[in-house]
Design a protein around this motif. Structure first.
Motif, PDB file in Angstrom:
ATOM      1  N   LYS A  47       0.879  -1.236  -0.022  1.00  0.00           N
ATOM      2  CA  LYS A  47       0.049  -0.066  -0.099  1.00  0.00           C
ATOM      3  C   LYS A  47       0.863   1.176  -0.167  1.00  0.00           C
ATOM      4  O   LYS A  47       0.675   2.213  -0.627  1.00  0.00           O
ATOM      5  N   GLY A  53      -1.786  -0.445  -5.052  1.00  0.00           N
ATOM      6  CA  GLY A  53      -2.686   0.532  -5.113  1.00  0.00           C
ATOM      7  C   GLY A  53      -3.363   0.947  -6.649  1.00  0.00           C
ATOM      8  O   GLY A  53      -3.193   0.009  -7.369  1.00  0.00           O
ATOM      9  N   PRO A  54      -3.583   2.182  -6.519  1.00  0.00           N
ATOM     10  CA  PRO A  54      -4.320   2.644  -8.207  1.00  0.00           C
ATOM     11  C   PRO A  54      -3.073   2.403  -9.047  1.00  0.00           C
ATOM     12  O   PRO A  54      -1.964   2.595  -8.956  1.00  0.00           O
ATOM     13  N   ARG A  55      -3.704   1.838 -10.306  1.00  0.00           N
ATOM     14  CA  ARG A  55      -2.744   1.647 -11.313  1.00  0.00           C
ATOM     15  C   ARG A  55      -2.173   3.017 -11.852  1.00  0.00           C
ATOM     16  O   ARG A  55      -3.270   3.809 -12.110  1.00  0.00           O
ATOM     17  N   ASP A 113      -0.214  10.244 -14.864  1.00  0.00           N
ATOM     18  CA  ASP A 113       0.339  10.334 -13.626  1.00  0.00           C
ATOM     19  C   ASP A 113       2.038  10.855 -13.837  1.00  0.00           C
ATOM     20  O   ASP A 113       2.409  11.037 -12.955  1.00  0.00           O
TER      21      ASP A 113
END
Length: 339
Positions: A47, A53-55, A113
């Motif tokens: 985490k 977690g989010p990709r 991102d």
């Protein structure tokens, strides 16, 4: 984590069953608790680092022209890191600086991102990278534009110092006995390519002149090299700045019946075979696989742990000189498309 406990003593006999049962229950409880702790620790770590977690979504936008095998190798490295890091990898390219900037804007609009970009034409990228910074999207650069990377807001740069790489090529040209050579520039305005030729001129003891060709049109590349060889019989060396152009230069030399020695920047599997056969004298390898891999990894590390590789300074991936003496050791990697 629990330290492993060693149980020593006599084997339990009659009358010791309650003790044995108690010990077994204690051990089972400890193992169960340890398993829970290990699982919980792993999940907590994942985490914290983004493993579960989010990709993340990372876009790479380069100045590649269609058919340039160099960028296939870059993408393989990037995709390998993306698979490891649970990243969705997006790729787009255009050799025109303005169009490349538009592709970067598309990535910004997609709210990625992170963005990986080449800076072959840094002036064209200045405004759009400022918009990426304003949108709080981290950027890293690869391959070209090391000297402009930090100024344009990039966290890090992965590639070779093009001037140093050019100097290495110039030294090698002199070493193989070349006296008068061409430096074939396949994309005008590309600062990295210009730096390679300029670096070679610094260390080459002979005469080196630039020949500008249209890299996206290989027949035109061949005709330009051929015409130059026909008009100047004193040319005994050709330095190309990309692997596909080296093979074309070899064809031009053979077509004109000349004996000019061909060398190049960058590798692919066909080029390794040509080095082994002697058609090409050497290649300057900047390890494009590593550029793609480290760029994706850096953005993942930055997003998940705040890391910046290289401390903000360019991370060098080359140059390395590949000759007939060491080509065989790299052949397997080149065949699978990673060198």
């Amino acid at each position: 984590m629990f330290a492993r406990t060693s149980f020593k003593g006599r084997a339990p006999g009659r009358g010791r069953a309650p003790v044995t049962r108690l010990a077994a229950l204690t051990l089972a409880g400890a193992l169960a608790l340890g398993a829970c702790s290990s699982s919980g620790g792993k999940k907590s770590e994942e985490k914290a680092t983004g493993g579960s977690g989010p990709r993340l979504k990372i876009a790479m936008v380069t100045h590649s022209a269609p058919g340039d095998t160099f960028w296939d190798i870059v993408q393989k490295g990037a995709k390998a890191a993306a698979a490891k890091d649970n990243v969705q990898f997006l790729y787009s390219a255009d050799p025109d600086g303005g169009k490349q900037a538009q592709l970067v804007q598309t990535a910004i609009d997609q709210k990625v991102d992170g963005i990986i970009v080449t800076l072959a034409k840094p002036d064209a990228m200045k405004d759009v990278l400022a918009r990426a910074t304003a949108a709080k999207i981290p950027v890293v650069s690869i391959n070209s534009g090391a000297e402009d990377s930090a100024k344009l807001g990039a966290l890090a740069h992965f590639g070779q110092d093009e001037s140093i790489a050019g100097e290495a090529a110039g030294e090698q040209l002199a070493k193989i006995g070349v006296k008068k050579a061409l430096c074939v520039v396949h994309e005008q305005g590309n600062v990295g390519l210009e730096s390679r030729c300029a670096g070679a001129k610094k260390t080459f003891s002979g005469q080196l002149q630039n020949l500008y060709v249209q890299g996206s049109d290989m027949p035109q590349v061949k005709s330009s090299i051929t015409a130059k060889l026909q008009s100047d019989k004193g040319i005994d060396g050709i330095l190309t700045l990309g692997a596909p152009f080296a093979a074309t230069a070899v064809d031009s030399v053979k077509e004109t019946g000349g004996k000019a020695k061909v060398a190049t920047f960058d590798l692919n599997k066909d080029l390794i075979a040509s080095i082994k056969s002697g058609d090409i004298q050497f290649a300057v390898d900047q390890q494009p696989y590593l550029q793609g891999y480290e760029a994706v990894d850096e953005l993942w590390l930055y997003r998940t742990n705040g890391n910046v590789l290289g401390g903000g300074r360019p991370v060098l991936t080359g140059p390395a000189i590949v000759t007939k003496d060491n080509a065989a050791s790299l052949e397997g990697f080149a065949v699978r498309g990673t060198r």
